[in-house]
Design an enzyme around this catalytic site. Structure first.
Site, mmCIF file in Angstrom:
data_model
loop_
_atom_site.group_PDB
_atom_site.id
_atom_site.type_symbol
_atom_site.label_atom_id
_atom_site.label_comp_id
_atom_site.label_asym_id
_atom_site.label_seq_id
_atom_site.Cartn_x
_atom_site.Cartn_y
_atom_site.Cartn_z
ATOM 1 C CG ASP A 24 -1.826 -0.394 0.688
ATOM 2 O OD1 ASP A 24 -2.035 -1.644 -0.056
ATOM 3 O OD2 ASP A 24 -3.235 -0.983 1.804
ATOM 4 C CB CYS A 48 2.121 -6.903 4.551
ATOM 5 S SG CYS A 48 3.628 -5.697 5.294
ATOM 6 C CG ASP A 49 -1.126 -2.633 4.865
ATOM 7 O OD1 ASP A 49 -0.008 -3.002 5.420
ATOM 8 O OD2 ASP A 49 -1.399 -0.858 4.334
ATOM 9 C CE LYS A 50 -5.897 -3.206 1.586
ATOM 10 N NZ LYS A 50 -4.797 -2.823 2.328
ATOM 11 C CD GLU A 91 -3.920 2.635 3.329
ATOM 12 O OE1 GLU A 91 -4.756 1.389 3.216
ATOM 13 O OE2 GLU A 91 -3.089 2.711 3.009
ATOM 14 C CB SER A 127 -2.402 5.110 5.732
ATOM 15 O OG SER A 127 -1.662 4.330 5.822
#
Length: 652
Positions: free
Chosen positions: A123, A165-167, A514, A540
């Site tokens: 991201d 991480c994020d996803k 985001e 974020s």
């Protein structure tokens, strides 16, 4: 870049044509078959043994139990760790080392490890680009691919997921949550270290905006940008979506105690993978299913830890999605409100403060189990839940409280960084004295009739009155693309007191992008703390300031936010103590009106003429947006609800 000739494309002079063969001897030995196996087993199982032997596994060990290790590994590393091909981000760059550590442990325990991967995007790399339109939709796609990979090894006895991480990490948890009676375990991919000097990976993402405003030099930007990711692997140093997701995995009981936020590449980090392999094998031996761990009580515990850490608001999308994948009740806005009102924030971590410690320092201070000890004393956790250790959460916390690990790491934090671990993870009383407030508030109002979200802990304390109430009234500065908003910030067209209204960023407009590029620029510009942001997009986890996102309905779904005009007077009120708030249109031109009358004014206006999806919105994301809209939308976790979609399609 070197010039490439057509001759070098067509031929290599050193090619050994004579070495090409059409036959090979194959593996030595014989498959451990029995008549019953040949008669009763499906052909796929039998051919699987042939392939395992072909890949070099000892035929005598082919009937050992099989365990699947799935990861988000990306890039190609040489044996000495130098890059052959880069990954998308540090978060998956070293994950292969965890896969190897787990696999070797399975081998030593006479089990057969299989490994597969579905890598993930970054991201941070996507901020401000059209790649962000694939970010949240990727989570659903990756979860689907990971589930398909799991089912593609029908002989598996258990599944280990390794992600950072994020996803990729939420997707991995969604996939594991669907395991049902098959045991599964999650190994968090850890965090990167702080640079010895310079800026963390959150702050450094604002160098463009700060340079444009003359607040830093080109030389400074180049230097801090080079040092920000101070070690090659792991998620970012702040409590963003990556780190919060690791916390949630442990809070669910799906990861071993004190495995979230470990420093990537370190021995203690690899050890968690080896111990997780042992735990998964033990789950298989004792018949402990994933469904016995992921329960409604586990989801509630995860929400409580999210509040106690002050975690990323993106988990409001991911925790319901994990619950849905497990076949559990998805938490509603009312549940989030209740949990955040009853749960004190106990962690001082970037970006929330007050001092803002890095995630690796939170790990040394005790991380998730240390926070849980305080929550247990306050009677806020259900400690009867089962975990992947094969013990209850209560039993795990009893171990942690007396463990050598706890004492040694807390001492290490004090000796290495001069930090008292009790200044990182607070008791409720100490948190209250230090002014830590609860995390998430859900403002309503005539611009957000179905709700919105703000990380109220991230509002600058100097803007909050003695009653913990933030108030802001200012003119709307309306933008339909993030690019236009960032350009206005860099050109100095945004002033103190303005309210940036960034619309067409929700699922239908830009894949619920985001917009950290906007919030980071405002955070690190000296004049911008008095600028608020309203958006139907999301933020974020490292975003700070008066930033209200997830505004629903989104502009392109007919939401009143899509009727705001340039210069309208916007009122924002957030009560950080009671966790209530409002976001209202209360004026147009020289006319002022109440929030109630604002409903009529907005309804009388047509939607803005410039409302439209981003021209670069991929068809894949358009399809995702339609499917999640049919499945309950943003507040239901942006999932694919198969029954709801099938029912919608079946309507004449």
């Amino acid at each position: 870049m070197s010039t490439v000739s057509v001759v070098s494309v067509l031929e290599s002079p050193a090619t050994d044509f004579a070495s090409v063969r059409t036959h090979a001897p194959g593996s030595s030995g014989a498959l451990p078959l029995s008549p019953e196996m040949l008669i009763q087993q499906p052909s796929g199982n039998l051919f699987g043994l042939s392939q395992n032997a072909g890949m070099g596994w000892a035929p005598a060990r082919l009937l050992d139990p099989e365990f699947l290790i799935l990861s988000t590994h990306g890039g190609v590393r040489a044996p000495d760790g130098t890059p052959v091909a880069l990954g998308f981000h540090t978060g998956h760059w070293e994950v292969g080392l965890l896969v190897e550590a787990a696999a070797r442990e399975f081998q030593s325990l006479q089990a057969i490890p299989f490994a597969g991967a579905c890598t993930d995007p970054c991201d941070g790399r996507s901020q401000g680009t059209t790649a962000m339109m694939d970010s949240l939709p990727f989570r659903n796609d990756a979860a689907m691919v990971l589930r398909r990979l799991m089912r593609s090894l029908p002989t598996r006895k258990g599944v280990m997921g390794i992600a950072t991480c994020d996803k990729g990490l939420p997707a991995m948890m969604m996939a594991l949550a669907s395991s049902g009676e098959i045991p599964s375990i999650l190994v968090p991919g850890g965090v990167t270290l702080l640079p010895e000097s310079g800026e963390d990976a959150g702050k450094v993402q604002s160098i463009g905006a700060r340079f444009a405003q003359g607040e830093i030099s080109l030389e400074y930007a180049a230097e801090v940008g080079c040092h920000a990711c101070a070690s090659p692997g792991g998620g970012c140093q702040f409590l963003g979506t990556a780190a919060t997701s690791q916390v949630v995995a442990e809070a669910l009981g799906l990861a071993l105690p004190h495995s979230a936020l470990a420093p990537s590449g370190h021995a203690i980090w690899r050890d968690a993978a080896a111990r997780s392999a042992r735990a998964l094998l033990r789950m298989h031996q004792t018949g402990l299913a994933t469904s016995a761990i992921l329960t409604d009580a586990a989801i509630e515990n995860a929400m409580i830890l999210h509040a106690a850490f002050g975690g990323s608001t993106n988990l409001l999308l991911h925790i319901p999605a994990i619950a849905h994948a497990a076949g559990l009740r998805r938490p509603l806005v009312e549940d989030w409100q209740r949990v955040n009102r009853q749960t004190p924030r106990l962690v001082d971590a970037l970006p929330n403060g007050p001092r803002g410690f890095a995630t690796v320092q939170v790990f040394l201070a005790g991380g998730v189990p240390e926070v849980m000890l305080n929550l247990r004393r306050a009677g806020l956790l259900d400690t009867s839940v089962m975990t992947v250790t094969g013990q209850t959460l209560d039993e795990n916390l009893n171990w942690w409280e007396q463990s050598e690990r706890r004492q040694a790491l807390r001492e290490q934090l004090h000796d290495q960084d001069g930090i008292d671990p009790d200044d990182v993870v607070f008791s409720p009383d100490r948190a209250r004295v230090n002014g830590l407030t609860s995390t998430v508030c859900f403002p309503l109002g005539n611009l957000a009739p179905e709700g919105s979200v703000i990380k109220s802990t991230a509002i600058d304390p100097s803007l909050v009155d003695e009653h913990q109430i933030y108030r802001h009234t200012g003119p709307a500065r309306v933008f339909t693309t993030e690019v236009a908003a960032v350009r206005a910030i860099k050109e100095g067209a945004i002033r103190q007191g303005d309210v940036i209204v960034l619309i067409c960023g929700g699922p239908l407009g830009a894949g619920m992008e985001e917009i950290y590029q906007v919030t980071s620029a405002l955070k690190y510009l000296s004049y911008a703390k008095r600028v608020a942001v309203l958006t139907d997009a999301r933020f974020s986890g490292v975003s700070t300031g008066a930033c209200i996102g997830h505004i629903s309905p989104e502009a392109l779904a007919g939401g009143p936010i899509g009727r705001v005009q340039e210069g309208d007077t916007i009122s924002i009120v957030v009560d950080r103590k009671e966790l209530v708030g409002r976001v209202d249109s209360i004026g147009s031109g020289s006319e002022s009106f109440s929030a109630e009358d604002g409903v009529k004014h907005l309804a009388a206006r047509p939607p803005r003429a410039d409302l439209k999806p981003h021209p670069g919105l991929p068809d894949d994301t358009r399809l995702w947006a339609a499917l999640v809209q049919a499945s309950g939308g943003v507040w239901a976790g942006c999932v694919y609800d198969t029954e709801a979609i099938v029912a919608r399609l079946a309507k004449p």
